[in-house]
Motif scaffolding. Structure first.
Motif, PDB file in Angstrom:
ATOM      1  N   GLU A  57       0.889  -1.251   0.052  1.00 53.83           N
ATOM      2  CA  GLU A  57      -0.022   0.165   0.188  1.00 53.83           C
ATOM      3  C   GLU A  57       0.977   1.581  -0.016  1.00 53.83           C
ATOM      4  O   GLU A  57       1.962   1.156   0.576  1.00 53.83           O
ATOM      5  CB  GLU A  57      -0.764  -0.086   1.371  1.00 53.83           C
ATOM      6  CG  GLU A  57      -1.632   1.321   1.688  1.00 53.83           C
ATOM      7  CD  GLU A  57      -1.705   1.440   3.165  1.00 53.83           C
ATOM      8  OE1 GLU A  57      -2.630   1.095   3.749  1.00 53.83           O
ATOM      9  OE2 GLU A  57      -0.652   1.875   3.769  1.00 53.83           O
ATOM     10  N   LYS A  58       0.336   2.188  -0.702  1.00 48.43           N
ATOM     11  CA  LYS A  58       0.980   3.552  -0.558  1.00 48.43           C
ATOM     12  C   LYS A  58       0.158   4.543   0.087  1.00 48.43           C
ATOM     13  O   LYS A  58      -1.158   4.571   0.054  1.00 48.43           O
ATOM     14  CB  LYS A  58       1.143   4.150  -2.163  1.00 48.43           C
ATOM     15  CG  LYS A  58       1.671   5.497  -2.236  1.00 48.43           C
ATOM     16  CD  LYS A  58       1.623   6.125  -3.741  1.00 48.43           C
ATOM     17  CE  LYS A  58       1.863   7.529  -3.672  1.00 48.43           C
ATOM     18  NZ  LYS A  58       0.890   8.407  -3.228  1.00 48.43           N
ATOM     19  N   ASN A  59       0.966   5.025   1.124  1.00 48.03           N
ATOM     20  CA  ASN A  59       0.027   5.979   1.913  1.00 48.03           C
ATOM     21  C   ASN A  59       0.144   7.470   1.331  1.00 48.03           C
ATOM     22  O   ASN A  59       0.632   7.431   0.213  1.00 48.03           O
ATOM     23  CB  ASN A  59       0.475   5.932   3.235  1.00 48.03           C
ATOM     24  CG  ASN A  59       1.830   6.582   3.804  1.00 48.03           C
ATOM     25  OD1 ASN A  59       2.435   7.052   2.813  1.00 48.03           O
ATOM     26  ND2 ASN A  59       2.577   6.207   4.625  1.00 48.03           N
ATOM     27  N   ASP A  60      -0.296   8.070   2.004  1.00 48.93           N
ATOM     28  CA  ASP A  60      -0.495   9.872   1.427  1.00 48.93           C
ATOM     29  C   ASP A  60       0.648  10.419   1.498  1.00 48.93           C
ATOM     30  O   ASP A  60       0.850  11.543   1.080  1.00 48.93           O
ATOM     31  CB  ASP A  60      -1.750  10.443   2.177  1.00 48.93           C
ATOM     32  CG  ASP A  60      -1.532  10.582   3.649  1.00 48.93           C
ATOM     33  OD1 ASP A  60      -0.459   9.971   4.255  1.00 48.93           O
ATOM     34  OD2 ASP A  60      -2.236  11.392   4.422  1.00 48.93           O
ATOM     35  N   LYS A  61       1.713   9.734   2.109  1.00 50.21           N
ATOM     36  CA  LYS A  61       3.109  10.375   2.293  1.00 50.21           C
ATOM     37  C   LYS A  61       3.958   9.749   1.238  1.00 50.21           C
ATOM     38  O   LYS A  61       5.220  10.168   1.048  1.00 50.21           O
ATOM     39  CB  LYS A  61       3.763  10.169   3.565  1.00 50.21           C
ATOM     40  CG  LYS A  61       2.820  10.958   4.713  1.00 50.21           C
ATOM     41  CD  LYS A  61       3.844  10.958   5.915  1.00 50.21           C
ATOM     42  CE  LYS A  61       3.136  11.678   7.207  1.00 50.21           C
ATOM     43  NZ  LYS A  61       2.282  10.825   7.953  1.00 50.21           N
ATOM     44  N   GLY A  62       3.577   8.689   0.439  1.00 45.64           N
ATOM     45  CA  GLY A  62       4.242   8.269  -0.555  1.00 45.64           C
ATOM     46  C   GLY A  62       5.057   7.311  -0.242  1.00 45.64           C
ATOM     47  O   GLY A  62       5.669   6.721  -1.119  1.00 45.64           O
ATOM     48  N   ASP A  63       4.975   6.648   1.021  1.00 45.36           N
ATOM     49  CA  ASP A  63       5.401   5.496   1.494  1.00 45.36           C
ATOM     50  C   ASP A  63       4.886   4.251   1.056  1.00 45.36           C
ATOM     51  O   ASP A  63       3.600   4.296   1.035  1.00 45.36           O
ATOM     52  CB  ASP A  63       5.734   5.508   3.048  1.00 45.36           C
ATOM     53  CG  ASP A  63       6.429   6.809   3.499  1.00 45.36           C
ATOM     54  OD1 ASP A  63       7.179   7.249   2.952  1.00 45.36           O
ATOM     55  OD2 ASP A  63       5.668   7.523   4.526  1.00 45.36           O
ATOM     56  N   VAL A  64       5.554   3.163   0.775  1.00 45.31           N
ATOM     57  CA  VAL A  64       5.022   1.877   0.288  1.00 45.31           C
ATOM     58  C   VAL A  64       5.140   0.984   1.568  1.00 45.31           C
ATOM     59  O   VAL A  64       6.104   0.763   1.769  1.00 45.31           O
ATOM     60  CB  VAL A  64       5.696   1.271  -0.991  1.00 45.31           C
ATOM     61  CG1 VAL A  64       4.975   0.204  -1.184  1.00 45.31           C
ATOM     62  CG2 VAL A  64       5.299   2.287  -1.793  1.00 45.31           C
TER      63      VAL A  64
END
Ligand code: DGJ
Length: 746
Positions: A57-64
């Motif tokens: 999953e990618k979160n809203d900060k761009g981390d996976v």
């Protein structure tokens, strides 16, 4: 359509907020609103096989992040962020980072944000999902490729790092995979060499409960990548069972230094970081040069570790082994028969005996090369001088190959091209090719030095030597490639002084480059990988070979344990198992009964490791009957069927049993062994597995030990359901009794 949300090129462009050509970009799901901890999660990346799902999953900060890996049917409704797909050193990260780099400007920290996801159907069975991650402040890109093998339920993961910084960066650590799991009663199954009776026992099964902290298994000896510990583990929720429970298989395909770190955190759960070893391996990486991790091979089963093994075996046969769909030959290898002491007459006699016994291939092991004072008459000389010993073998290798051919069998040869004895012309001509650390002593192992495979000139020499051997003797159709020492006093005269630590990675890549060049020229030559026995049983080396030498320990009783462990990750087709005269581990101090040895050798790639003229007439009768049966029906079922482990020798109750079931379930072979005389040992009660419950099977005991009559069950019929539920009672309690049951569906 995944997770009920449509996506495609349009969504992808929207998601990334940039207009660009996105013909390959797919796989992004908007699930805005779902929460994992404090982080809103926005896009899921689904990697699927026929049964399993790996959800990132990618979160809203761009981390996976890693969310879930398990059965599709059990996909959790609530998505928890288990950990980053690849943790980096920097920020608030607490992990022992999966990626740690010093940038060209000296900065120690790295951050990775998702740039794009691409998906490509490689064929009907394989899909590749590639994540491109970028550091927002440095021109550094990490690509993480997941390849899903639908039928096999296997997912491979590989990491590639490139950069365009104004100078070298140093890569201190770069793992291949970092799966993360919820809290549970996590157990680790690993495979370690256990020395008994001064003999190695590779792939000895070790099961332990993981405790908080980090448990590491690793190889730091480079060339023998799998000798002491194998780069493959199973983690399971609870002790691993054969046909029940959640189990995860993780293997690192690398013929070099590797490490697998299982980190259990009582708060967060388990993470498994697997890939190349970090120790002393700070890699200087110039701009625009890909640094590619080994592949990690991942497979999940919600029905026990037996399915992990079957997935791995299918994957190995379908995608890794050379000619994985062709049966491997039944052979005689000369090592334990004559060691280094032979002449032409002796070898010809062995070839003749092999042919008379019905074998298909004779392999001449160590001792055929080196001349004059460098003759390979002892292990102190000859390595490096790959010319046939004219005194021992005046007819030459082609002469032997012709002789074998005239008798209707094939001829194979042993080589150890990465090595050199100080007593050789090569060592005198090229002392700089030896692995060495400045002025320090070049340590000898087995009286030999290691050639520096990071050096392209050494790679050329190895390829040229190999080619010349085959040019001089084109009748050679099988090669056993050995490697009998590890790295000591590491260092290279070829690598610049600021790049000495590149040795570990560059050696493995150099070796693979050599294998690849050889394979390009000889795609169907049969090759066995060996390193003092099972020292290179890893998925990296296997990709260039047809099979492996499982262990120098050919004692039948020890092999029951070794082969049991080996079969967890590696298929029987590739697992060389030779009938020998070894009595190692036998308190009676004699060879084991011939039928016991035969039944043990038949569960792998069957062959012989002895001097046939030393066989008694009774032993030879047993051996020849085994060869006939192997050719007629056993080989096909063992090499291409499904393995079911039925009764573990590690229970130490004096029995072991396993079965191979043909893919269509019309035939099966059940092997059972009596290993010792435990005081309370009754007959073996054995429930079978993997059969068709609705089919009726005719049971026949085959290759019956001459010491007793066939078991009563021979000649009876039972349904698959009965055999799996009620099982069989096998009165084989006598020491080293064994049986082989052939089941045929009506
Ligand atoms: C080690 C191997 O494992 C043996 O089978 C044999 O090939 C010897 N090396 C020869 O030196």
């Amino acid at each position: 359509m995944l997770g009920g949300v449509a996506f495609g090129a349009a969504n992808s462009v929207l998601f990334y907020g940039k207009a660009r050509t996105m013909n390959k970009v797919v796989g992004l799901i908007a699930l805005a609103g779902a929460l994992a901890g404090n982080v809103a999660w926005a896009e899921a990346i689904r990697i699927e096989t026929s049964r399993t799902l790996l959800l990132l999953e990618k979160n809203d900060k761009g981390d996976v992040g890693w969310i879930y890996w398990g059965d599709k049917a059990d996909e959790p409704a609530r998505k928890w962020w288990r950990g980053p797909v690849l943790s980096t050193f920097g920020g608030w990260a607490e992990e022992d980072a999966a990626l740690r780099v010093t940038h060209a400007d000296g900065s120690l920290t790295t951050e990775l944000k998702l740039d794009k996801v691409e998906r490509k159907e490689l064929d009907a069975n394989r899909t590749r999902t590639s994540l491109t991650l970028k550091d927002p402040l440095y021109p550094l890109t990490v690509r993480v490729d997941f390849t899903a093998y639908a039928k096999e339920d296997v997912i491979t993961q590989q990491v590639t790092l490139t950069h365009q910084e104004p100078g070298d960066i140093t890569v201190h650590a770069m793992a291949s995979t970092l799966p993360a799991f919820p809290q549970g009663d996590w157990w680790l199954t690993s495979f370690q060499n256990r020395f008994l009776d001064n003999w190695p026992n590779e792939m000895h099964l070790v099961e332990e409960r993981l405790m908080p902290g980090t448990k590491r298994i690793a190889n730091y000896r480079s060339t023998r990548s799998a000798y002491f510990e194998n780069p493959a583990v199973i983690v399971s929720d609870g002790p691993a069972q054969e046909e029940a429970g959640e189990a995860y298989g993780i293997a690192v395909a690398w013929t070099g230094n590797w490490q697998i770190d299982c980190r259990l955190d009582t708060g967060r759960g388990l993470s498994v970081k697997a890939g190349m070893a970090d120790l002393g391996a700070d890699y200087k990486l110039p701009p625009d040069t890909p640094y590619v991790s080994p592949e990690a091979i991942l497979t999940h089963s919600s029905s026990g570790k037996g399915q992990i093994s079957r997935n791995m075996h299918d994957y190995a046969r379908n995608y890794v082994l050379v000619d994985g769909d062709r049966p491997n030959p039944i052979l005689l290898n000369s090592w334990e028969g004559v060691y280094l002491t032979f002449d032409e007459a002796k070898i010809k006699e062995m070839i003749k005996d092999a042919a008379d016994m019905g074998l298909e291939l004779f392999v001449l092991d160590d001792g055929w090369f080196g001349n004059g004072e460098n003759a390979r008459d002892t292990v102190k000389a000859g390595l490096g001088d790959w010319q046939v010993n004219a005194k021992k073998l005046p007819c030459g290798l082609q002469g032997l190959a012709d002789y074998a051919k005239s008798l209707g069998i094939r001829f194979g040869l042993w080589v150890e091209l990465e090595m050199v004895n100080p007593n050789s012309n090569l060592a005198k001509a090229h002392p700089e090719w030896v692995v060495q650390s400045g002025k320090r002593e070049k340590l000898q192992g087995r009286n030999q030095w290691l050639l520096d495979m990071t050096n392209p000139a050494v790679q050329d020499f190895v390829v040229a030597s190999f080619d010349q051997i085959l040019k001089d003797a084109p009748g050679i159709s099988y090669i056993k490639w050995d490697a009998n020492r590890t790295v000591a006093n590491v260092g290279s005269t070829y690598l610049p002084k600021d790049r000495q630590a590149n040795f570990w990675y560059d050696y493995a890549r150099g070796l693979y480059a050599v294998y690849a060049r050889i394979r390009a020229k000889h795609p169907h030559l049969q090759m066995q990988v060996c390193a003092s026995g099972g020292g290179r049983v890893d998925y990296g080396a296997l990709a260039y070979h047809n099979e492996f030498w499982t262990s120098d320990n050919t004692s039948a009783i020890r092999r029951v344990f070794i082969q049991w462990g080996t079969g967890h990750f590696y298929p029987a087709k590739a697992m060389a198992a030779h009938f020998s005269r070894s009595g190692v581990g036998n308190p009676l101090n004699t060879p084991f009964p011939a039928s016991f040895r035969l039944h043990v050798a038949l569960v792998g790639r069957f062959g012989f490791e002895l001097q046939p003229s030393h066989l008694t007439p009774d032993e030879r009768k047993v051996a020849e009957a085994g060869i006939r049966a192997a050719k007629a029906y056993i080989r096909d079922i063992v090499q291409f069927g499904d393995l079911y482990r039925l009764h573990s020798p590690y229970l130490r109750d004096g029995y072991a049993a396993l079965a191979y079931v043909a893919k269509d379930k019309t035939q099966a072979l059940v092997f059972a062994y009596s290993l010792d005389t435990a005081y309370d040992k009754g007959p073996l009660s054995l429930k079978l597995a993997g059969l068709d419950p609705a089919k009726t099977y005719a049971i026949e005991e085959v290759l019956v030990p001459p010491a007793r009559k066939p078991l009563k069950v021979s000649g009876q019929k039972r349904t698959g359901a009965q055999l799996m539920k009620d099982g069989l009672t096998l009165p084989i309690a006598k020491l080293y009794d064994s049986c082989l049951l052939r089941l045929r569906a009506e």
